[in-house]
Design an enzyme around this catalytic site. Structure first.
Site, mmCIF file in Angstrom:
data_model
loop_
_atom_site.group_PDB
_atom_site.id
_atom_site.type_symbol
_atom_site.label_atom_id
_atom_site.label_comp_id
_atom_site.label_asym_id
_atom_site.label_seq_id
_atom_site.Cartn_x
_atom_site.Cartn_y
_atom_site.Cartn_z
ATOM 1 N N THR A 16 1.257 6.760 -3.120
ATOM 2 C CA THR A 16 2.182 5.757 -2.583
ATOM 3 C C THR A 16 1.903 5.473 -1.111
ATOM 4 O O THR A 16 1.947 4.319 -0.667
ATOM 5 C CB THR A 16 3.637 6.219 -2.782
ATOM 6 O OG1 THR A 16 3.899 6.332 -4.184
ATOM 7 C CG2 THR A 16 4.622 5.236 -2.168
ATOM 8 N N LYS A 37 5.044 -1.627 -9.390
ATOM 9 C CA LYS A 37 5.099 -0.294 -9.997
ATOM 10 C C LYS A 37 5.482 -0.487 -11.456
ATOM 11 O O LYS A 37 6.648 -0.772 -11.779
ATOM 12 C CB LYS A 37 6.144 0.569 -9.280
ATOM 13 C CG LYS A 37 6.204 2.014 -9.771
ATOM 14 C CD LYS A 37 5.047 2.834 -9.238
ATOM 15 C CE LYS A 37 5.188 4.299 -9.609
ATOM 16 N NZ LYS A 37 4.099 5.132 -9.063
ATOM 17 N N SER A 171 -4.148 12.711 1.576
ATOM 18 C CA SER A 171 -3.415 13.541 2.542
ATOM 19 C C SER A 171 -4.418 14.452 3.239
ATOM 20 O O SER A 171 -4.647 15.584 2.815
ATOM 21 C CB SER A 171 -2.328 14.354 1.827
ATOM 22 O OG SER A 171 -1.578 15.108 2.749
#
Length: 245
Positions: A16, A37, A171
């Site tokens: 996301t 979505k 990340s």
């Protein structure tokens, strides 16, 4: 590209936030952006979904959600347990095309990995991408184990004749270990596609203005940013090596 499908090699890996970064870069370039979505799971009706979060962070124009199921499960399982209708790929493709008529860019964010089941017939996000003829951007984790899941996702895309736009680390850790640093060089080979960005861990917690200002620096030019894969890898290799090395 008017439609891009965003998938991942698994769940909870930053999909996301990567979608939001791509949307923010496009908005900064003056493009109108919609986020679709197909199936949101694990949230109550009044809670903010992934598409809403992308719009909040990026300033995208439109958030659209086709179905919401209360339990945090694969869409097919969540729909069946809730006694609700599943979302098939034709409906998703139709919605994406309709949004593309009114927006410069449509980002279709999947649920979990590429082959998570959407319905009882076994349809997946890959079927959506194939119907749309849209490229898939794959979000991957940084560390140990990512090469295998990245290679498997790439193999599934190639087997279906679907273009893989590239991979983005969802990340990137503040203190990357040896595996993460080595993976910067190995991910493109595993994917058979370029490394197109690395989003720092915790970026989703930034204030929207700060997020939008920084997003372009996390993404390669093909995604509207200024990030350089070689320069980033050189910087990561220059970090202190693991303890005891």
């Amino acid at each position: 590209m008017s439609i891009v499908v965003v998938s991942g090699t698994g769940t909870e890996i930053g999909k996301t936030v990567v979608t939001a970064a791509v949307a923010a870069a496009a908005v900064a370039a003056g493009r109108t952006v919609a986020v679709l979505k197909p199936a949101q799971t694990g949230l109550a009706p009044a809670e903010r979904g992934d598409a809403d979060e992308v719009v909040r962070l990026s300033g995208a124009k439109t958030a659209a959600e086709l179905a919401r199921y209360p339990e945090p499960l694969a869409p097919d399982t969540a729909a069946r347990r809730a006694g609700m209708a599943p979302v098939g790929p034709e409906r998703v493709a139709e919605a994406a095309r309709a949004l593309a008529e009114e927006h410069d860019l449509v980002l279709v964010e999947g649920a979990g990995g590429l082959l998570v089941r959407f319905d009882q017939d076994g349809h997946t996000l890959a079927d959506v991408a194939r119907l749309l003829g849209a490229p898939v951007l794959v979000v991957v984790p940084a560390g140990l184990g990512t090469l295998n899941s990245t290679a498997l996702t790439a193999e599934a895309l190639r087997a279906r004749g679907i273009e893989q736009l590239g991979v983005v680390v969802g990340s990137w850790p503040a203190a990357p270990d040896l595996a993460a640093r080595c993976n910067l060089a190995d991910l493109p080979e595993a994917a058979g596609a370029p490394l197109l960005g690395a989003v720092p861990e915790g970026s989703g917690a930034l204030d929207p203005a700060a997020f939008r200002a920084a997003a372009g620096g996390w993404l390669a030019p093909v995604l509207g940013g200024t990030w350089d894969a070689d320069g980033f890898a050189d910087g990561a290799r220059a970090l202190p090596h693991e303890a005891g090395a």
